[in-house]
Scaffold this motif. Structure first.
Motif, PDB file in Angstrom:
ATOM      1  N   GLY A  22      77.370 -47.158  41.114  1.00 37.62           N
ATOM      2  CA  GLY A  22      76.662 -45.910  41.388  1.00 37.62           C
ATOM      3  C   GLY A  22      76.326 -45.153  40.116  1.00 37.62           C
ATOM      4  O   GLY A  22      75.206 -44.651  39.945  1.00 37.62           O
TER       5      GLY A  22
ATOM      6  N   GLU B  74      77.209 -36.272  45.949  1.00 38.41           N
ATOM      7  CA  GLU B  74      77.753 -37.458  45.265  1.00 38.41           C
ATOM      8  C   GLU B  74      77.161 -37.586  43.870  1.00 38.41           C
ATOM      9  O   GLU B  74      77.861 -37.940  42.915  1.00 38.41           O
ATOM     10  CB  GLU B  74      77.467 -38.714  46.092  1.00 38.41           C
ATOM     11  CG  GLU B  74      78.205 -38.784  47.424  1.00 38.41           C
ATOM     12  CD  GLU B  74      77.805 -39.998  48.237  1.00 38.41           C
ATOM     13  OE1 GLU B  74      78.637 -40.917  48.384  1.00 38.41           O
ATOM     14  OE2 GLU B  74      76.641 -40.043  48.706  1.00 38.41           O
ATOM     15  N   CYS B  75      75.862 -37.305  43.759  1.00 40.83           N
ATOM     16  CA  CYS B  75      75.220 -37.352  42.436  1.00 40.83           C
ATOM     17  C   CYS B  75      75.810 -36.289  41.520  1.00 40.83           C
ATOM     18  O   CYS B  75      76.012 -36.524  40.324  1.00 40.83           O
ATOM     19  CB  CYS B  75      73.710 -37.149  42.582  1.00 40.83           C
ATOM     20  SG  CYS B  75      72.850 -38.538  43.363  1.00 40.83           S
TER      21      CYS B  75
ATOM     22  N   ALA C 253      69.218 -37.784  43.755  1.00 38.04           N
ATOM     23  CA  ALA C 253      69.579 -38.299  45.073  1.00 38.04           C
ATOM     24  C   ALA C 253      68.364 -38.847  45.814  1.00 38.04           C
ATOM     25  O   ALA C 253      68.491 -39.765  46.629  1.00 38.04           O
ATOM     26  CB  ALA C 253      70.244 -37.194  45.892  1.00 38.04           C
ATOM     27  N   GLU C 254      67.167 -38.275  45.552  1.00 38.96           N
ATOM     28  CA  GLU C 254      65.953 -38.766  46.204  1.00 38.96           C
ATOM     29  C   GLU C 254      65.655 -40.220  45.825  1.00 38.96           C
ATOM     30  O   GLU C 254      64.985 -40.930  46.578  1.00 38.96           O
ATOM     31  CB  GLU C 254      64.763 -37.886  45.814  1.00 38.96           C
ATOM     32  CG  GLU C 254      64.786 -36.508  46.449  1.00 38.96           C
ATOM     33  CD  GLU C 254      63.605 -35.662  46.005  1.00 38.96           C
ATOM     34  OE1 GLU C 254      62.772 -36.194  45.222  1.00 38.96           O
ATOM     35  OE2 GLU C 254      63.514 -34.502  46.432  1.00 38.96           O
ATOM     36  N   LYS C 255      66.148 -40.661  44.672  1.00 38.14           N
ATOM     37  CA  LYS C 255      65.903 -42.032  44.198  1.00 38.14           C
ATOM     38  C   LYS C 255      67.021 -42.987  44.606  1.00 38.14           C
ATOM     39  O   LYS C 255      66.911 -44.192  44.405  1.00 38.14           O
ATOM     40  CB  LYS C 255      65.796 -42.042  42.670  1.00 38.14           C
ATOM     41  CG  LYS C 255      64.792 -41.075  42.090  1.00 38.14           C
ATOM     42  CD  LYS C 255      63.375 -41.531  42.345  1.00 38.14           C
ATOM     43  CE  LYS C 255      62.372 -40.617  41.632  1.00 38.14           C
ATOM     44  NZ  LYS C 255      60.978 -41.053  41.853  1.00 38.14           N
ATOM     45  N   MET C 256      68.095 -42.427  45.168  1.00 34.49           N
ATOM     46  CA  MET C 256      69.284 -43.232  45.440  1.00 34.49           C
ATOM     47  C   MET C 256      69.700 -43.102  46.916  1.00 34.49           C
ATOM     48  O   MET C 256      69.133 -42.308  47.667  1.00 34.49           O
ATOM     49  CB  MET C 256      70.430 -42.788  44.524  1.00 34.49           C
ATOM     50  CG  MET C 256      70.112 -42.896  43.032  1.00 34.49           C
ATOM     51  SD  MET C 256      71.408 -42.202  41.983  1.00 34.49           S
ATOM     52  CE  MET C 256      72.792 -43.289  42.369  1.00 34.49           C
ATOM     53  N   THR C 257      70.695 -43.913  47.263  1.00 35.70           N
ATOM     54  CA  THR C 257      71.259 -43.803  48.615  1.00 35.70           C
ATOM     55  C   THR C 257      72.389 -42.781  48.649  1.00 35.70           C
ATOM     56  O   THR C 257      72.927 -42.497  49.721  1.00 35.70           O
ATOM     57  CB  THR C 257      71.803 -45.170  49.074  1.00 35.70           C
ATOM     58  OG1 THR C 257      72.800 -45.625  48.154  1.00 35.70           O
ATOM     59  CG2 THR C 257      70.687 -46.191  49.177  1.00 35.70           C
ATOM     60  N   ALA C 258      72.739 -42.228  47.508  1.00 37.68           N
ATOM     61  CA  ALA C 258      73.815 -41.240  47.422  1.00 37.68           C
ATOM     62  C   ALA C 258      73.287 -39.854  47.765  1.00 37.68           C
ATOM     63  O   ALA C 258      72.116 -39.521  47.514  1.00 37.68           O
ATOM     64  CB  ALA C 258      74.420 -41.241  46.021  1.00 37.68           C
ATOM     65  N   ALA C 259      74.164 -39.028  48.302  1.00 37.82           N
ATOM     66  CA  ALA C 259      73.812 -37.646  48.630  1.00 37.82           C
ATOM     67  C   ALA C 259      73.823 -36.800  47.355  1.00 37.82           C
ATOM     68  O   ALA C 259      74.431 -37.189  46.346  1.00 37.82           O
ATOM     69  CB  ALA C 259      74.812 -37.078  49.648  1.00 37.82           C
TER      70      ALA C 259
ATOM     71  N   HIS D 189      68.269 -44.035  36.525  1.00 40.04           N
ATOM     72  CA  HIS D 189      67.308 -43.046  37.015  1.00 40.04           C
ATOM     73  C   HIS D 189      67.175 -41.876  36.046  1.00 40.04           C
ATOM     74  O   HIS D 189      66.062 -41.346  35.852  1.00 40.04           O
ATOM     75  CB  HIS D 189      67.731 -42.539  38.403  1.00 40.04           C
ATOM     76  CG  HIS D 189      67.447 -43.517  39.500  1.00 40.04           C
ATOM     77  ND1 HIS D 189      66.183 -43.971  39.790  1.00 40.04           N
ATOM     78  CD2 HIS D 189      68.275 -44.134  40.399  1.00 40.04           C
ATOM     79  CE1 HIS D 189      66.228 -44.816  40.800  1.00 40.04           C
ATOM     80  NE2 HIS D 189      67.494 -44.938  41.189  1.00 40.04           N
TER      81      HIS D 189
END
Length: 235
Positions: free
Chosen positions: A33, A67-68, A58-64, A40
């Motif tokens: 992660g 979390e970021c 977070a828009e680029k990832m599956t993480a909230a 990114h």
């Protein structure tokens, strides 16, 4: 399909991911992660977004976003990224992320691994040196002889390769003893011999002179004057 749209996609460019980072990020202590988040961040910075928010990441990832935010905190805490003050062309101050610490950590890790490999290679080379001496002498080395070998390496600064070359010279001359090898190493060091090629050339040159001197029955005193300090191969 709209060719114009394809051109727009291609115009977005690409992000170069250093293969060294891809292959070693886990050894730096980065999770998957954190690694993706750093990629990114790198992409955002290249696009001119110097301080992407957790929500933007977070828009680029599956993480909230939360979390970021936590990953950013850990990366800052572990020294993989830093926040710097940035002043634009208009004099407006703002903050920006810098990935410079990440690259420095990667370089430091690679250098440390390289140094380990060098030490391991050196140790293996020294072990093979002892084995080679015992094979040529046809017996285990005495404690004094082992100490002499260590002194040649540690105190005199001779490489194992050069010591092996000196051993071969002693074998060729039929004078297989440590005192004789020590004289060879002394002469080589005095004459700036540092590589195997230089040692081989030096030995061949001397043996050629030695054979010529014997064939013409040159007197010992005259021979020494002609080739000074080459007595390391004399009887």
């Amino acid at each position: 399909m709209d060719k114009k749209k394809i051109a727009e996609w291609l115009a977005q460019g690409s992000v170069a991911v250093p293969k060294l980072l891809l292959n070693h990020y886990k050894y730096l202590g980065l999770s998957e992660g954190e690694f993706v988040l750093l990629l990114h961040m790198h992409s955002f910075i290249e696009d001119g977004v110097l301080f992407p928010t957790p929500a933007e990441l977070a828009e680029k990832m599956t993480a909230a976003p939360s979390e970021c935010m936590e990953m950013l905190r850990r990366l800052l805490q572990k020294g993989f990224i830093v926040i710097e003050e940035h002043t634009d062309e208009k004099g407006i101050r703002s903050e920006k992320y810098s990935l410079q610490p990440l690259w420095e950590k990667l370089v430091q890790y690679l250098y440390t691994e390289w140094a380990k490999e060098e030490r391991q290679d050196q140790q293996e080379e020294e072990e093979s040196l002892y084995t080679m001496f015992e094979q040529e002498f046809g017996r285990p080395l005495s404690p004094f002889e082992c100490e002499t070998l260590s002194m040649w390496i540690d105190q005199d600064g001779h490489s194992p390769q050069i010591i092996k070359a000196a051993l071969r010279e002693a074998v060729l001359s039929g004078k297989l003893n440590f005192r004789y090898i020590d004289r060879i190493l002394f002469e080589w060091k005095k004459n700036g011999i540092r590589t195997i090629e230089q040692a081989q050339h030096y030995g061949k040159k001397f043996r050629k002179h030695q054979q010529s001197a014997r064939s013409t029955k040159t007197a010992p005193s005259e021979y020494k004057q002609t080739i000074p300090f080459f007595n390391w191969l004399e009887s």
